[in-house]
Design an enzyme around this catalytic site. Sequence first.
Site, PDB file in Angstrom:
ATOM      1  CB  SER A 122       3.948  -8.167  -8.451  1.00  0.00           C
ATOM      2  OG  SER A 122       3.423  -9.317  -7.818  1.00  0.00           O
ATOM      3  CG  ASP A 176       6.946  -9.299  -1.262  1.00  0.00           C
ATOM      4  OD1 ASP A 176       5.815  -9.761  -1.009  1.00  0.00           O
ATOM      5  OD2 ASP A 176       7.280  -8.897  -2.389  1.00  0.00           O
ATOM      6  CG  HIS A 210       3.889  -7.683  -3.046  1.00  0.00           C
ATOM      7  ND1 HIS A 210       4.961  -8.332  -3.632  1.00  0.00           N
ATOM      8  CD2 HIS A 210       2.920  -7.646  -3.990  1.00  0.00           C
ATOM      9  CE1 HIS A 210       4.634  -8.675  -4.864  1.00  0.00           C
ATOM     10  NE2 HIS A 210       3.409  -8.267  -5.111  1.00  0.00           N
TER      11      HIS A 210
END
Length: 231
Positions: A122, A176, A210
Amino acid sequence: MCGNTMSVPLLTDAATVSGAERETAAVIFLHGLGDTGHSWADALSTIRLPHVKYICPHAPRIPVTLNMKMVMPSWFDLMGLSPDAPEDEAGIKKAAENIKALIEHEMKNGIPANRIVLGGFSQGGALSLYTALTCPHPLAGIVALSCWLPLHRAFPQAANGSAKDLAILQCHGELDPMVPVRFGALTAEKLRSVVTPARVQFKTYPGVMHSSCPQEMAAVKEFLEKLLPPV
């Protein structure tokens, strides 16, 4: 940890996974927003290679605009998670310099740049991409999980000349909700304009949000085995 770490603040309390044999390569892995290096040190220990050292530093705690200015671990400020969101250019560049100092510390301790992989998840993956592409030292490659390329409009011009030889493994969950997979695909497209296109792998995982998954970690292990063989 050998050598003086006082001049490299990120190293003083970084989570590390030592190699079982003589360490001839290093993976520096950067966590995501609000996390610490410990969770990724644990994850990487499940796919460890005996001659590789894993270093997972902790981001400083700063107010984050995206989260109503709450103070949390963050490599730089985030205003939004879309390709056209405003970006904290000064913060991104400062964070990249801190990671480059960490890379140079490992080099001084005997691990050559071409035996160092930079990675992250991320926001950490975003910083790893920006740092590796602008690094003056020719690194082995990048592991970029569920992320994007910060300051993407500056590329390919902003890239260092040695960046074209970087190997990049980019992975993304197809469901995600935070960093949509479309953003990941746009990032892969941009990366192919910066490095040799065949050296960019973009893998997506059905049903994954995610987060990481076992198949992704297996792909990371395979990528590292090829890129950082025993010497």
